[in-house]
Write a protein that holds these residues in place. Structure first.
Motif, short mmCIF file in Angstrom:
data_model
loop_
_atom_site.label_atom_id
_atom_site.label_comp_id
_atom_site.label_asym_id
_atom_site.label_seq_id
_atom_site.Cartn_x
_atom_site.Cartn_y
_atom_site.Cartn_z
N THR A 89 0.83 -1.19 0.00
CA THR A 89 0.00 0.00 0.00
C THR A 89 0.87 1.24 0.00
OG1 THR A 89 -1.92 1.09 1.02
CG2 THR A 89 -0.22 0.26 2.52
N LYS A 110 -6.04 -3.09 6.53
CA LYS A 110 -6.84 -2.28 5.60
C LYS A 110 -8.26 -2.10 6.10
CE LYS A 110 -6.47 -3.12 1.11
NZ LYS A 110 -5.89 -1.89 0.54
N ASP A 115 -10.17 0.65 0.45
CA ASP A 115 -9.46 1.23 -0.68
C ASP A 115 -10.49 1.58 -1.73
OD1 ASP A 115 -9.99 -1.12 -2.18
OD2 ASP A 115 -8.06 -2.00 -1.64
N GLU A 169 -4.96 1.31 7.49
CA GLU A 169 -4.83 1.80 6.13
C GLU A 169 -6.18 2.26 5.61
OE1 GLU A 169 -4.22 0.10 1.57
OE2 GLU A 169 -4.22 -1.26 3.29
N LEU A 206 -7.06 3.86 2.16
CA LEU A 206 -6.48 4.19 0.85
C LEU A 206 -7.56 4.81 -0.04
CD1 LEU A 206 -3.95 3.95 -0.98
CD2 LEU A 206 -4.81 1.71 -1.69
N THR A 218 -7.27 -4.06 -4.75
CA THR A 218 -6.47 -5.26 -4.55
C THR A 218 -7.33 -6.50 -4.73
OG1 THR A 218 -6.90 -5.47 -2.17
CG2 THR A 218 -5.09 -4.01 -2.84
N SER A 264 -1.67 -5.14 4.58
CA SER A 264 -0.86 -4.47 3.58
C SER A 264 0.53 -4.16 4.13
CB SER A 264 -1.53 -3.16 3.14
OG SER A 264 -2.83 -3.38 2.66
#
Length: 351
Positions: free
Chosen positions: A232, A256, A259, A286, A288, A293, A311
């Motif tokens: 990441t 995560k 994302d 995380e 994002l 992914t 990540s």
């Protein structure tokens, strides 16, 4: 020099070996070799996904995935002057490609080339201001036109030429995306023994061109739970505000939350957090803003699946100098192995 617990030579082999989307043959051979030594059975499907399975004592199954492919190119044309033109396989920023060495993987063997970059003082103002695009780049292979056309063919694959080295507390090189996570699941597979649940360690294909391998594999495996590993963004470098860092090197593995392609199951990411805290594993969250992914590939196939993702914070993504902190790699392996060892199949991940 950095202190770490993992097998750096295996990481070097994985990152320096070529394997663009759809042509992961060389990296697949290494993955099969490693999984055959540490899992009960290994299978490869028609797309090239590799799955090493450790049988558990229950019918509950967990899929753990990382992708094998790296961004690269395919030859689209050889000019009458003997220069090679490229088509991108995956997302490249063409600005960073000039004056880089590449390997063209031909039927007769690998050929070294260099992406041309004329001296800046010979360029016109218009040329200097032009935005670079992959289609405008050319590869010089040092051969006359006739020999070049005999050597290189349309459809040959091209990867960047770079070694993986230690740099202070970091490792840096090409294809850390996603070979450093592939490496992490292989290392975790060595530690998982007699699990309560069946664990599928999956090395997927064609992630860089649309999560294609994981999407197919989600149907074929139909796991009860899926955990994906990928690198990441770590923009913890000059020029970025702290709120734009996403993650920071040396602050631990990243759990995560979201994302651009997935919002992970809250119960899954909370259990990842609880395992990290109980095992003393350094972690960070995380969030994002963009990108996707293999996590999404598993969530979007064969019905609703609880998914989570771990990540590895990485600087300079999609370049030949991707860099990760060795402590974050250790933490990722530790968290994944501990999570799998404590998965009983009885945790309720429904919302």
């Amino acid at each position: 020099m950095a202190e770490y617990e993992f097998d750096f030579e295996l990481l070097q082999e994985l990152t320096e070996t070529s394997g663009v989307p759809g042509y992961e043959d060389r990296i697949r051979d290494i993955v099969r070799r490693e999984l055959e030594a540490h899992t009960d059975k290994v299978q490869t499907d028609a797309m090239g996904n590799v799955v090493g399975t450790i049988e558990g004592t229950s019918d509950y199954s967990v899929a753990v995935a990382a992708h094998m492919d790296e961004i690269g190119f395919m030859v689209r044309h050889v000019t009458d002057e003997g220069f090679v033109q490229l088509d991108a396989l995956g997302g490249w920023d063409a600005r960073i490609l000039k004056a880089q060495r590449v390997q063209i993987h031909t039927g007769a063997g690998d050929v070294t080339g260099v992406i041309g970059s004329p001296p800046p003082h010979t360029l016109s103002e218009e040329q200097k201001e032009k935005d670079d695009e992959v289609k405008d780049l050319y590869v010089d292979i040092g051969l006359d036109a006739e020999t070049a056309k005999e050597t290189v063919n349309v459809g040959d694959l091209v990867t960047m030429e770079q070694t993986t080295v230690e740099m202070g507390d970091h490792v840096t090189g090409k294809a850390l995306d996603d070979r450093i996570c592939l490496f992490s699941i292989l290392e975790a597979a060595k530690r998982v023994e007699d699990p309560d649940v069946t664990v599928h360690f999956a090395a997927t294909v064609q992630e860089e061109v649309g999560l294609r391998g994981a999407t197919a594999l989600g149907v074929d495996l139909n796991p009860d739970l899926a955990i994906a590993l990928d690198v990441t963004v770590a923009n913890d470098v000059p020029g970025f505000d702290a709120g734009d860092h996403v993650t920071e090197l040396g602050a631990g593995t990243a759990i995560k939350l979201k994302d651009g392609s997935v919002i992970t199951n809250p119960k899954v990411h909370r259990r990842l957090r609880d395992v990290a805290e109980s095992e003393g594993v350094e972690y960070q969250y995380e969030v994002l803003p963009a990108g996707g992914t293999d996590t999404a590939g598993f969530q979007n196939t064969h019905g609703a699946k609880p998914v989570g993702a771990i990540s590895i914070p990485t600087r300079y993504l999609h370049t030949v100098t991707e860099s990760a902190h060795v402590a974050d790699v250790d933490a990722t392996i530790d968290l994944l192995a501990a999570f799998l060892d404590t998965e009983t199949g009885e945790h309720d991940y429904t919302l």
